[in-house]
Design an enzyme around this catalytic site. Structure first.
Site, PDB file in Angstrom:
ATOM      1  NE  ARG A   1      -4.009  -1.981   1.922  1.00  0.00           N
ATOM      2  CZ  ARG A   1      -3.817  -3.169   2.630  1.00  0.00           C
ATOM      3  NH1 ARG A   1      -2.881  -3.141   3.482  1.00  0.00           N
ATOM      4  NH2 ARG A   1      -4.817  -4.247   2.562  1.00  0.00           N
TER       5      ARG A   1
ATOM      6  CE  LYS B   1      -0.204  13.919 -14.466  1.00  0.00           C
ATOM      7  NZ  LYS B   1      -0.566  14.613 -15.808  1.00  0.00           N
TER       8      LYS B   1
ATOM      9  CD  GLU C   1       8.040  16.589 -23.057  1.00  0.00           C
ATOM     10  OE1 GLU C   1       7.359  17.714 -22.469  1.00  0.00           O
ATOM     11  OE2 GLU C   1       7.412  15.532 -23.264  1.00  0.00           O
TER      12      GLU C   1
ATOM     13  CE  LYS D   1       5.948  17.378 -14.216  1.00  0.00           C
ATOM     14  NZ  LYS D   1       5.845  16.118 -15.041  1.00  0.00           N
TER      15      LYS D   1
ATOM     16  CD  GLU E   1      -3.307  17.092 -16.249  1.00  0.00           C
ATOM     17  OE1 GLU E   1      -2.558  16.417 -16.014  1.00  0.00           O
ATOM     18  OE2 GLU E   1      -3.850  17.076 -17.326  1.00  0.00           O
TER      19      GLU E   1
ATOM     20  NE  ARG F   1       1.155  17.549 -13.068  1.00  0.00           N
ATOM     21  CZ  ARG F   1       1.668  16.495 -12.188  1.00  0.00           C
ATOM     22  NH1 ARG F   1       1.096  16.372 -10.916  1.00  0.00           N
ATOM     23  NH2 ARG F   1       2.647  15.658 -12.719  1.00  0.00           N
TER      24      ARG F   1
ATOM     25  CG  ASN G   1      -1.381  17.722 -20.619  1.00  0.00           C
ATOM     26  OD1 ASN G   1      -0.305  17.022 -20.468  1.00  0.00           O
ATOM     27  ND2 ASN G   1      -2.601  17.838 -20.086  1.00  0.00           N
TER      28      ASN G   1
ATOM     29  CG  HIS H   1       2.133  16.491 -24.192  1.00  0.00           C
ATOM     30  ND1 HIS H   1       3.071  17.661 -24.243  1.00  0.00           N
ATOM     31  CD2 HIS H   1       2.881  15.579 -23.658  1.00  0.00           C
ATOM     32  CE1 HIS H   1       3.947  17.229 -23.897  1.00  0.00           C
ATOM     33  NE2 HIS H   1       4.053  16.020 -23.424  1.00  0.00           N
TER      34      HIS H   1
ATOM     35  CG  HIS I   1      -0.582  11.929 -26.096  1.00  0.00           C
ATOM     36  ND1 HIS I   1      -1.074  12.561 -24.840  1.00  0.00           N
ATOM     37  CD2 HIS I   1       1.107  11.765 -25.771  1.00  0.00           C
ATOM     38  CE1 HIS I   1      -0.156  12.376 -24.061  1.00  0.00           C
ATOM     39  NE2 HIS I   1       1.020  11.906 -24.469  1.00  0.00           N
TER      40      HIS I   1
ATOM     41  CG  HIS J   1       6.712  11.592 -25.230  1.00  0.00           C
ATOM     42  ND1 HIS J   1       5.246  11.570 -25.278  1.00  0.00           N
ATOM     43  CD2 HIS J   1       6.976  12.654 -24.646  1.00  0.00           C
ATOM     44  CE1 HIS J   1       4.762  12.601 -24.576  1.00  0.00           C
ATOM     45  NE2 HIS J   1       5.776  13.048 -23.990  1.00  0.00           N
TER      46      HIS J   1
HETATM   47  N1  LIG Z   1       5.043  10.589 -15.152  1.00  0.00           N
HETATM   48  C1  LIG Z   1       5.169  11.631 -16.030  1.00  0.00           C
HETATM   49  O1  LIG Z   1       4.926  12.818 -15.693  1.00  0.00           O
HETATM   50  C2  LIG Z   1       5.736  11.697 -17.409  1.00  0.00           C
HETATM   51  C3  LIG Z   1       5.822  12.595 -18.069  1.00  0.00           C
HETATM   52  C4  LIG Z   1       6.387  12.423 -19.483  1.00  0.00           C
HETATM   53  C5  LIG Z   1       6.761  11.141 -20.027  1.00  0.00           C
HETATM   54  N2  LIG Z   1       6.330  10.149 -19.278  1.00  0.00           N
HETATM   55  C6  LIG Z   1       6.644   8.725 -19.740  1.00  0.00           C
HETATM   56  O2  LIG Z   1       8.300   8.759 -20.012  1.00  0.00           O
HETATM   57  C7  LIG Z   1       8.219   7.623 -20.923  1.00  0.00           C
HETATM   58  C8  LIG Z   1       9.478   7.965 -21.966  1.00  0.00           C
HETATM   59  O3  LIG Z   1      10.386   8.425 -21.186  1.00  0.00           O
HETATM   60  P1  LIG Z   1      11.949   8.306 -22.004  1.00  0.00           P
HETATM   61  O4  LIG Z   1      11.881   9.260 -23.042  1.00  0.00           O
HETATM   62  O5  LIG Z   1      12.797   8.718 -21.006  1.00  0.00           O
HETATM   63  O6  LIG Z   1      12.106   6.899 -22.404  1.00  0.00           O
HETATM   64  P2  LIG Z   1      12.733   5.391 -21.790  1.00  0.00           P
HETATM   65  O7  LIG Z   1      12.660   5.466 -20.462  1.00  0.00           O
HETATM   66  O8  LIG Z   1      12.156   4.394 -22.865  1.00  0.00           O
HETATM   67  O9  LIG Z   1      14.246   5.783 -22.311  1.00  0.00           O
HETATM   68  C9  LIG Z   1      14.673   5.928 -23.713  1.00  0.00           C
HETATM   69  C10 LIG Z   1      15.850   4.951 -23.958  1.00  0.00           C
HETATM   70  O10 LIG Z   1      16.812   5.480 -23.402  1.00  0.00           O
HETATM   71  C11 LIG Z   1      17.630   4.641 -22.752  1.00  0.00           C
HETATM   72  N3  LIG Z   1      18.454   5.578 -21.689  1.00  0.00           N
HETATM   73  C12 LIG Z   1      17.850   6.331 -20.674  1.00  0.00           C
HETATM   74  N4  LIG Z   1      18.866   6.719 -19.959  1.00  0.00           N
HETATM   75  C13 LIG Z   1      20.138   6.435 -20.596  1.00  0.00           C
HETATM   76  C14 LIG Z   1      21.448   7.028 -20.590  1.00  0.00           C
HETATM   77  N5  LIG Z   1      21.701   7.714 -19.738  1.00  0.00           N
HETATM   78  N6  LIG Z   1      22.244   6.401 -21.473  1.00  0.00           N
HETATM   79  C15 LIG Z   1      21.873   5.555 -22.298  1.00  0.00           C
HETATM   80  N7  LIG Z   1      20.805   5.075 -22.643  1.00  0.00           N
HETATM   81  C16 LIG Z   1      19.845   5.656 -21.711  1.00  0.00           C
HETATM   82  C17 LIG Z   1      16.644   3.774 -22.093  1.00  0.00           C
HETATM   83  O11 LIG Z   1      17.397   2.556 -21.654  1.00  0.00           O
HETATM   84  C18 LIG Z   1      15.693   3.528 -23.286  1.00  0.00           C
HETATM   85  O12 LIG Z   1      16.186   2.642 -24.430  1.00  0.00           O
HETATM   86  C19 LIG Z   1       6.757   7.333 -21.713  1.00  0.00           C
HETATM   87  O13 LIG Z   1       6.622   6.117 -20.963  1.00  0.00           O
HETATM   88  C20 LIG Z   1       5.941   8.439 -20.977  1.00  0.00           C
HETATM   89  O14 LIG Z   1       4.816   8.178 -20.755  1.00  0.00           O
HETATM   90  C21 LIG Z   1       5.727  10.175 -17.858  1.00  0.00           C
HETATM   91 ZN   LIG Z   2       5.567  14.955 -22.679  1.00  0.00          ZN
END
Ligand SMILES: NC(=O)c1ccc[n+]([C@@H]2O[C@H](COP(=O)([O-])OP(=O)(O)OC[C@H]3O[C@@H](n4cnc5c(N)ncnc54)[C@H](O)[C@@H]3O)[C@@H](O)[C@H]2O)c1
Ligand SMILES: [Zn+2]
Length: 387
Positions: free
Chosen positions: A134, A156, A198, A239, A249, A253, A257, A260, A264, A278
């Site tokens: 939990r 999030k 971003e 942020k 949100e 917040r 987006n 986005h 998306h 993304h």
């Molecule tokens: N929670 C939130 O508020 C929020 C906001 C925006 C995006 N997201 C989520 O984030 C995700 C995308 O995140 P992302 O773009 O970081 O993708 P990711 O986590 O898939 O990372 C991208 C790639 O880069 C590699 N990588 C990461 N750090 C590295 C490093 N230092 N050196 C070498 N390789 C590295 C990873 O292994 C992966 O293959 C999506 O699922 C999205 O929905 C969440």
């Molecule tokens: Zn984003």
């Protein structure tokens, strides 16, 4: 407390940005080589706590050993769980894998989960921490630029369902974020650029001076050093301020987006594949939002051109035609894109929400844009590339 920021010259400590959420407030520590201090910070924050590191294969190969060394140096016990790279791990199966491994590692209520990775690992590990017993506390160690400026901050967490992205999740704030800017040196240039979209977003939505600074300094941000730290800290501050006033949100917040709603839909149209990361979808989405804002008479066309120029200068796509396989079914079809936008989480009672621009640095939330108008806009974008 926020440390003073020097834009040049040697600086002694990291930049610390606080996320002011009362008794759930936490620090974001930003700077080169800050990973080395992870163990000491955890030992100070939670004396005696054991830790379980969740990471993915690529990040484990580069950064798991230094993370373990940092924990050992401070006498913090640790175990690790490695998931496959990529969005596929943000699934029921990935969630099950992580939860069961955390239970097997005997992670208890007072222990800590450490999310070491990009947004995928952060969202997955954070959600597992929210659900395990939990709720156990967790620390974010974001390793992608996107994770450092966006996903690791704000609480999030979640996974995808077959019906759509991020549909299963929880708000669960971390207790600490360590954004080591040197860790980004091993990120692929394309991933870095995607995360940069971003960063530019924060300038566009609320800080014209930051946008102008980025126009002048983006090369330095890509190179590393003080400019990179400044860009990440400014993004995190933006942020953090929005999250502090609207954690769940209900209002402001949603400004985060920007780009986005379109983005998306474009990600969905390209099957969430390597054709469009993304951040790349967000870049095209922001350019489209700017052009739609201009069409509605909200922003000066000169500002729209300036936005596109900057995104393109950073190596980001700005037009639908820039997306690989543009002519394939689903992408070059305004009705299909409209249908995908209608499925977005942000749809409320059938009304699409758009974040539009009044000026560079001034975004507004609009849910009164006529769908027919958006459809015509997209049709013209698809036909001409730019309108
Ligand atoms: N929670 C939130 O508020 C929020 C906001 C925006 C995006 N997201 C989520 O984030 C995700 C995308 O995140 P992302 O773009 O970081 O993708 P990711 O986590 O898939 O990372 C991208 C790639 O880069 C590699 N990588 C990461 N750090 C590295 C490093 N230092 N050196 C070498 N390789 C590295 C990873 O292994 C992966 O293959 C999506 O699922 C999205 O929905 C969440
Ligand atoms: Zn984003």
């Amino acid at each position: 407390m926020t440390a003073p920021l020097s834009k040049s010259g040697p600086k002694s400590g990291p930049t610390v940005v606080e996320v002011a959420l009362g008794d759930r407030a936490y620090d974001i520590v930003i700077g080169r080589d800050q990973l080395a201090g992870l163990g000491a910070r955890i030992a100070a924050l939670r004396p005696g706590a054991r830790t379980a590191i969740v990471t993915d294969r690529t990040v484990a190969g580069r950064w798991l050993a230094p993370t373990e060394a940092a924990l050992e140096a401070a006498g913090v016990a640790h175990s690790s769980i490695v998931v496959a790279d990529g969005e596929g791990s943000k699934s029921y199966a990935g969630f099950q894998q992580v939860c069961e491994a955390l239970i097997a590692a005997r992670v208890e209520r007072n222990d800590l989960v450490i999310a070491l990775g990009g947004g995928v690992v952060g969202d997955l590990a954070g959600f597992a921490a929210a659900a395990l017993r939990r709720g156990v506390d967790f620390v974010q160690v974001p390793t992608s630029l996107l994770a450092q400026v966006d996903s690791s901050v704000g609480g999030k967490t979640g996974i995808n369902s077959p019906q759509g992205k991020n549909l299963i999740g929880a708000f669960h704030q971390p207790v600490l974020v360590i954004a080591d800017t040197a860790v980004l040196d091993t990120l692929s240039p394309r991933q870095f650029r995607a995360g940069y979209a971003e960063v530019a977003k924060y300038g566009l939505l609320g800080d014209a001076a930051f946008f102008a600074w980025l126009e002048a300094n983006h090369d330095e941000v890509f190179r590393g050093g003080a400019a990179r730290e400044h860009a990440i800290a400014t993004s995190c501050r933006a942020k953090a301020a929005i999250v502090a006033r609207d954690e769940r949100e209900h209002g402001d917040r949603a400004l985060l987006n920007l780009g986005h709603t379109f983005g998306h839909a474009l990600e969905a149209a390209t099957g969430f594949s390597d054709r469009l990361f993304h951040g790349e979808g967000v870049a095209v989405g922001m350019a489209l939002a700017a052009r739609l804002s201009a069409q509605l008479g909200m922003i000066a066309p000169g500002d729209t051109a300036r936005i596109e120029r900057h995104l393109a200068a950073a190596g980001l796509p700005t037009r639908l035609q820039d997306i690989a396989g543009f002519t394939q079914e689903g992408l070059a079809d305004a009705d299909a894109l409209m249908a995908l936008m209608a499925q977005d989480k942000k749809v409320k009672r059938g009304r699409l929400t758009f974040i539009l621009l009044q000026a560079i640095g001034h975004a507004v939330i609009r849910n009164d844009v006529e769908p027919a108008l958006v459809r015509d806009f997209l049709t013209r974008q698809l036909a001409a590339g730019d309108a």
